[in-house]
Design a protein around this motif. Sequence first.
Motif, PDB file in Angstrom:
ATOM      1  N   CYS A 113      13.708  50.020-123.877  1.00 15.97           N
ATOM      2  CA  CYS A 113      12.395  49.545-123.443  1.00 15.97           C
ATOM      3  C   CYS A 113      11.408  50.701-123.434  1.00 15.97           C
ATOM      4  O   CYS A 113      11.783  51.842-123.215  1.00 15.97           O
ATOM      5  N   GLU A 114      10.140  50.368-123.683  1.00 16.04           N
ATOM      6  CA  GLU A 114       9.091  51.374-123.605  1.00 16.04           C
ATOM      7  C   GLU A 114       8.390  51.236-122.262  1.00 16.04           C
ATOM      8  O   GLU A 114       8.016  50.137-121.863  1.00 16.04           O
ATOM      9  N   TRP A 115       8.219  52.367-121.588  1.00 19.20           N
ATOM     10  CA  TRP A 115       7.598  52.387-120.274  1.00 19.20           C
ATOM     11  C   TRP A 115       6.302  53.186-120.356  1.00 19.20           C
ATOM     12  O   TRP A 115       6.255  54.260-120.935  1.00 19.20           O
ATOM     13  N   ASP A 116       5.264  52.644-119.765  1.00 17.58           N
ATOM     14  CA  ASP A 116       3.964  53.299-119.729  1.00 17.58           C
ATOM     15  C   ASP A 116       3.683  53.671-118.281  1.00 17.58           C
ATOM     16  O   ASP A 116       3.604  52.809-117.416  1.00 17.58           O
ATOM     17  N   THR A 117       3.548  54.967-118.022  1.00 17.35           N
ATOM     18  CA  THR A 117       3.398  55.428-116.645  1.00 17.35           C
ATOM     19  C   THR A 117       1.949  55.573-116.212  1.00 17.35           C
ATOM     20  O   THR A 117       1.676  55.965-115.094  1.00 17.35           O
TER      21      THR A 117
ATOM     22  N   HIS B  99       1.495  59.131-120.164  1.00 19.36           N
ATOM     23  CA  HIS B  99       2.350  59.083-121.351  1.00 19.36           C
ATOM     24  C   HIS B  99       3.313  57.897-121.263  1.00 19.36           C
ATOM     25  O   HIS B  99       3.420  57.247-120.242  1.00 19.36           O
ATOM     26  N   THR B 100       3.975  57.624-122.374  1.00 21.73           N
ATOM     27  CA  THR B 100       4.992  56.577-122.415  1.00 21.73           C
ATOM     28  C   THR B 100       6.330  57.222-122.717  1.00 21.73           C
ATOM     29  O   THR B 100       6.406  58.334-123.232  1.00 21.73           O
ATOM     30  N   PHE B 101       7.393  56.532-122.382  1.00 22.54           N
ATOM     31  CA  PHE B 101       8.737  57.010-122.716  1.00 22.54           C
ATOM     32  C   PHE B 101       9.638  55.811-122.941  1.00 22.54           C
ATOM     33  O   PHE B 101       9.334  54.696-122.538  1.00 22.54           O
ATOM     34  N   ARG B 102      10.747  56.036-123.634  1.00 21.11           N
ATOM     35  CA  ARG B 102      11.717  54.978-123.907  1.00 21.11           C
ATOM     36  C   ARG B 102      12.971  55.221-123.070  1.00 21.11           C
ATOM     37  O   ARG B 102      13.434  56.346-122.956  1.00 21.11           O
TER      38      ARG B 102
ATOM     39  N   ARG C  27       6.596  67.282-123.212  1.00 21.96           N
ATOM     40  CA  ARG C  27       5.362  66.495-123.258  1.00 21.96           C
ATOM     41  C   ARG C  27       4.545  66.740-121.989  1.00 21.96           C
ATOM     42  O   ARG C  27       5.083  66.939-120.918  1.00 21.96           O
TER      43      ARG C  27
END
Length: 111
Positions: free
Chosen positions: A31-35, A24-27, A18
């Motif tokens: 939990c989902e994390w938004d950077t 981007h976001t990742f899990r 990616r």
Amino acid sequence: ILAQAGQKVLLLEQHEERTGGCTHTFRLEGCEWDTGLHYTSEGMGLPTHRAGALLKFMTKGKQEWKRLDDPYDQVFFPNDDNVAEGLPNHNDYEFNTGSENVINSLIARID
């Protein structure tokens, strides 16, 4: 900014699967994390403020900063079964524009 000034720029991406760096976001661990960038001052929309002038320069004046509607964010937590009955045990909190509004909305949920 460097490219607009005629400098050579090399962009490196750490992730093979990616692109997007801090957009981007990742899990992780369920939990989902938004950077990405989350909040800025209203100065982003004002070309007379440093942040707004920088935005105008970087986008060559082709982008406008759009103010978000309230609530601009909402945070959810799992229910806490250890909270004594009758005490506040909310699992969601809204954030509205302005520091006083943020403080007041949080206090209203814990009182």
